[in-house]
Design an enzyme around this catalytic site. Structure first.
Site, PDB file in Angstrom:
ATOM      1  N   GLU A   1       0.875  -1.175   0.000  1.00 40.81           N
ATOM      2  CA  GLU A   1       0.000   0.000   0.000  1.00 40.81           C
ATOM      3  C   GLU A   1       0.906   1.217   0.000  1.00 40.81           C
ATOM      4  O   GLU A   1       1.767   1.344   0.878  1.00 40.81           O
ATOM      5  CB  GLU A   1      -0.882   0.011   1.259  1.00 40.81           C
ATOM      6  CG  GLU A   1      -1.826  -1.171   1.381  1.00 40.81           C
ATOM      7  CD  GLU A   1      -2.903  -1.188   0.305  1.00 40.81           C
ATOM      8  OE1 GLU A   1      -3.115  -0.158  -0.357  1.00 40.81           O
ATOM      9  OE2 GLU A   1      -3.503  -2.255   0.114  1.00 40.81           O
TER      10      GLU A   1
ATOM     11  N   CYS B   1      -1.756   8.720   4.402  1.00 38.62           N
ATOM     12  CA  CYS B   1      -1.802   8.506   2.959  1.00 38.62           C
ATOM     13  C   CYS B   1      -3.140   8.971   2.419  1.00 38.62           C
ATOM     14  O   CYS B   1      -3.262   9.309   1.250  1.00 38.62           O
ATOM     15  CB  CYS B   1      -1.580   7.036   2.651  1.00 38.62           C
ATOM     16  SG  CYS B   1      -2.613   5.989   3.643  1.00 38.62           S
TER      17      CYS B   1
HETATM   18  P1  NDP Z   1       8.743   4.869   4.171  1.00 38.01           P
HETATM   19  O1  NDP Z   1       8.566   4.253   2.837  1.00 38.01           O
HETATM   20  O2  NDP Z   1       9.816   5.844   4.357  1.00 38.01           O
HETATM   21  O3  NDP Z   1       8.971   3.752   5.267  1.00 38.01           O
HETATM   22  C1  NDP Z   1       8.106   2.650   5.386  1.00 38.01           C
HETATM   23  C2  NDP Z   1       8.889   1.492   5.966  1.00 38.01           C
HETATM   24  O4  NDP Z   1       9.874   1.065   5.017  1.00 38.01           O
HETATM   25  C3  NDP Z   1       9.662   1.857   7.238  1.00 38.01           C
HETATM   26  O5  NDP Z   1       9.646   0.763   8.116  1.00 38.01           O
HETATM   27  C4  NDP Z   1      11.058   2.113   6.689  1.00 38.01           C
HETATM   28  O6  NDP Z   1      12.068   1.990   7.653  1.00 38.01           O
HETATM   29  C5  NDP Z   1      11.140   1.018   5.656  1.00 38.01           C
HETATM   30  N1  NDP Z   1      12.189   1.222   4.660  1.00 38.01           N
HETATM   31  C6  NDP Z   1      12.838   2.361   4.329  1.00 38.01           C
HETATM   32  N2  NDP Z   1      13.763   2.121   3.366  1.00 38.01           N
HETATM   33  C7  NDP Z   1      13.688   0.807   3.072  1.00 38.01           C
HETATM   34  C8  NDP Z   1      14.358  -0.045   2.154  1.00 38.01           C
HETATM   35  N3  NDP Z   1      15.301   0.410   1.329  1.00 38.01           N
HETATM   36  N4  NDP Z   1      14.007  -1.350   2.114  1.00 38.01           N
HETATM   37  C9  NDP Z   1      13.046  -1.840   2.907  1.00 38.01           C
HETATM   38  N5  NDP Z   1      12.384  -1.079   3.832  1.00 38.01           N
HETATM   39  C10 NDP Z   1      12.688   0.225   3.897  1.00 38.01           C
HETATM   40  O7  NDP Z   1       7.314   5.496   4.580  1.00 38.01           O
HETATM   41  P2  NDP Z   1       6.907   6.278   5.929  1.00 38.01           P
HETATM   42  O8  NDP Z   1       7.100   5.411   7.135  1.00 38.01           O
HETATM   43  O9  NDP Z   1       7.526   7.613   5.915  1.00 38.01           O
HETATM   44  O10 NDP Z   1       5.341   6.405   5.693  1.00 38.01           O
HETATM   45  C11 NDP Z   1       4.813   7.349   4.856  1.00 38.01           C
HETATM   46  C12 NDP Z   1       4.425   6.775   3.510  1.00 38.01           C
HETATM   47  O11 NDP Z   1       3.554   5.673   3.708  1.00 38.01           O
HETATM   48  C13 NDP Z   1       3.640   7.750   2.665  1.00 38.01           C
HETATM   49  O12 NDP Z   1       4.078   7.682   1.337  1.00 38.01           O
HETATM   50  C14 NDP Z   1       2.218   7.249   2.791  1.00 38.01           C
HETATM   51  O13 NDP Z   1       1.361   7.631   1.740  1.00 38.01           O
HETATM   52  C15 NDP Z   1       2.413   5.785   2.870  1.00 38.01           C
HETATM   53  N6  NDP Z   1       1.263   5.136   3.488  1.00 38.01           N
HETATM   54  C16 NDP Z   1       0.374   4.480   2.679  1.00 38.01           C
HETATM   55  C17 NDP Z   1      -0.762   3.910   3.214  1.00 38.01           C
HETATM   56  C18 NDP Z   1      -1.720   3.149   2.355  1.00 38.01           C
HETATM   57  O14 NDP Z   1      -2.504   2.353   2.895  1.00 38.01           O
HETATM   58  N7  NDP Z   1      -1.707   3.335   1.042  1.00 38.01           N
HETATM   59  C19 NDP Z   1      -1.082   4.041   4.644  1.00 38.01           C
HETATM   60  C20 NDP Z   1      -0.063   4.728   5.393  1.00 38.01           C
HETATM   61  C21 NDP Z   1       1.067   5.263   4.823  1.00 38.01           C
HETATM   62  P3  NDP Z   1      12.605   3.272   8.469  1.00 38.01           P
HETATM   63  O15 NDP Z   1      11.441   3.799   9.222  1.00 38.01           O
HETATM   64  O16 NDP Z   1      13.650   2.679   9.306  1.00 38.01           O
HETATM   65  O17 NDP Z   1      13.107   4.233   7.435  1.00 38.01           O
END
Ligand code: NDP
Length: 530
Positions: free
Chosen positions: A289, A323
């Site tokens: 998502e 989101c």
């Molecule tokens: P990120 O994509 O920055 O992070 C999401 C997760 O991915 C975190 O646990 C992060 O770790 C991890 N991550 C970061 N880099 C990598 C990598 N290279 N490989 C694997 N995992 C990785 O998103 P945010 O946490 O900032 O959340 C915001 C985003 O989430 C927005 O774009 C929002 O729209 C989306 N979102 C979508 C939803 C939906 O249902 N469509 C609902 C909620 C949010 P770390 O925190 O350690 O960086």
């Protein structure tokens, strides 16, 4: 047997109906007080039912008070991912074998989470800055996921169908079976609802998991694992590896023994994970998502008061860090000036405060990089358009040192400018005049994303037309409580079209669980074992 109808957990609403909201505040405040007495501890990893210390740790402080240490957390790396995946692989066969045992664990987990809802909400306010009402709604949603997916597994009797004897002597069965080990990678913004939903989806289907929460929200992830362990989940079935995206998330999703990934987060990271699966030739699913840039139309036939209320809450609840947040608004030119004035007035009236204060609506933003982004887009908005309100940090003697920023309304930005196209994940909304309903629909659809969309119109024909033409997973009409946010499990399954998601099947809906399994048709000739 058909289970009882599904009922959402609606803590605040239920208390409002009983005229007992004071009890909500009392319990929440007691939970915050208790939490503040004990924050700051060090939390190891959780692998194979054991705690695992790491050489390095990372600190998490509260967005609402950056002097407040939430805790020190184990910083995992590739070696810990390997151990966790090995534990999950070893636990898979037994866990996959008995769907009724899984039902029992998740029934227990839902009861325990209900008992702890105020503690979890308090953790969320302190750890990720969500205000009390929204924190409770986040926990309610997590309880709903535990209950709904458990109910779905029961309703489908473990997804095993006896397909009879199609020709004499052929005994056939069709079933869905789990893949193996799933990586669960979660975002910071719904740190219990989304974490619980994704983990439960993978587990209840019979997979085992390695969970990597967002770096900003590891405490609540630990509390979730506590609940699963107390609910009776066997060792190795759920493993928690905290740490950075590159250090833990990436090796986890690239691990050859990880069969599938369930992810919620940014488009960039989600699509990278999908590409990794393609490059490695992995056949399991990447259930992702992703982001949104959610449009709202205020048509000539709109009730202006409803539209202003809906856009204000849609754009600025949890400081736009959803989101589903309202990000761009297309207003018929006949109502445009009046709408913008009213939106600015409503926005300026929103209380900004400590997340755990009773009146707070606009809470602080998550981290320094979000603050930098806020400064950057505010400066850009001043250059390209007109900042009607906001665009500045909020510094008040009444507030502790935290990342408080003003909700921001911007006009005169071209529809095709990045400010109106890219997801910012901040309290920032652009408003655009349109000459016609058609222009509004076309501009709404002119986006890579298709997550949530809203319409304010009192015209039935317009509502039908919009519903048929809007390219969006979730569509809301005249939603005064919030134009685009606030979906409920089962009734309003949550997911996106286009670059907002990878599967077209939605969390909290009837088609979610089968994604975590693959189909097998079994045929036995003769009566052996029958
Ligand atoms: P990120 O994509 O920055 O992070 C999401 C997760 O991915 C975190 O646990 C992060 O770790 C991890 N991550 C970061 N880099 C990598 C990598 N290279 N490989 C694997 N995992 C990785 O998103 P945010 O946490 O900032 O959340 C915001 C985003 O989430 C927005 O774009 C929002 O729209 C989306 N979102 C979508 C939803 C939906 O249902 N469509 C609902 C909620 C949010 P770390 O925190 O350690 O960086």
């Amino acid at each position: 047997m058909e289970p009882a109808p599904f009922e959402n957990e609606l803590t605040v609403l239920t208390h409002q109906e009983d005229d007992s909201v004071a009890a909500v505040h009392d319990q929440y405040e007691a939970a915050v007080d208790a939490l503040l007495e004990k924050v700051g501890a060090t939390h190891p990893l959780r692998i194979d039912g054991e705690t695992v210390e790491t050489a390095e740790t990372f600190a998490v402080t509260s967005p609402g008070d950056t002097d407040l240490l939430v805790g020190e957390f184990a910083a995992g790396d590739e070696t810990h991912v390997d151990r966790a995946v090995a534990a999950a692989s070893a636990a898979f066969e037994d866990w996959a074998a008995d769907w009724e045992a899984r039902v029992s664990v998740f029934r227990n987990a839902a009861s325990i989470m209900r008992e702890r809802k105020y503690d979890l909400a308090a953790t969320m306010s302190v750890e990720n800055g969500k205000n009390r009402t929204e924190a409770l709604a986040d926990v309610d949603e997590a309880i709903d996921f535990l209950r709904f997916y458990r109910r779905e597994l029961e309703r489908n009797e473990g997804y095993v169908y006896d397909t009879g004897e199609p020709t004499p002597g052929q005994h056939t069965e069709n079933r869905l079976v789990p893949y193996g080990v799933f990586g669960v990678v979660a975002p910071f913004n719904f740190p219990i609802a989304i974490l619980t939903g994704m983990t439960t989806g993978a587990l209840i289907a019979g997979n085992t998991v390695v969970v990597k929460p967002a770096s900003a929200t590891p405490l609540i992830a630990n509390q979730f694992v506590d609940i699963l362990e107390e609910a009776g989940i066997p060792d190795g079935v759920v493993n928690l590896v905290t740490g950075g995206g590159r250090d833990v998330g990436q090796p986890l999703t690239e691990h050859p023994d990880v069969a599938g990934v369930v992810f919620t987060g940014s488009r960039e990271v989600g699509l990278d994970i999908q590409q990794t699966f393609v490059d490695m030739g992995k056949r399991g699913p990447v259930i992702a998502e992703l982001g949104g840039k959610n449009p709202v139309i205020v048509s000539e036939a709109a009730d202006l008061e409803k539209a202003v209320a809906g856009v204000t809450m849609g754009a600025f609840s949890f400081s736009g860090q959803k989101c589903s947040a309202t990000a761009r608004v297309y207003v018929h030119e006949s109502l445009y000036d009046e709408f913008v004035d009213a939106l600015v007035e409503a926005t300026e009236a929103l209380p900004i405060g400590r997340p755990w204060d009773q009146d707070t609506v606009v809470s602080p933003i998550i981290d320094e990089s979000a603050l930098e982004r806020y400064r950057g887009i505010s400066a850009q908005a001043r250059e390209v358009g007109t900042v009607r309100t906001g665009g500045t940090e909020v510094d008040s003697e009444d507030l502790p040192d935290g990342r408080y920023v003003a909700p921001t309304v911007v006009t005169d930005v071209p529809h095709d400018h990045d400010l109106a196209r890219e997801e910012h994940f901040l309290p920032f909304v652009t408003v655009h005049p349109v000459e016609s309903f058609d222009e509004a629909v076309e501009k709404s659809n002119d986006s890579d994303y298709g997550l949530c969309a809203g319409l304010f119109s009192e015209d039935d024909a317009e509502i039908d037309d919009w519903s048929d033409r809007i390219e969006s997973g979730m569509c809301y009409v005249n939603r005064e409580q919030s134009a685009t946010t606030g979906a409920l499990v089962q009734a309003q399954p949550f997911g996106g079209w286009k670059f907002s998601g990878t599967t077209g099947k939605f969390a909290g809906g009837y088609w979610y669980l089968p994604q975590f399994m693959r189909e097998q048709s079994r045929t036995v000739i003769g009566d052996v074992g029958r």
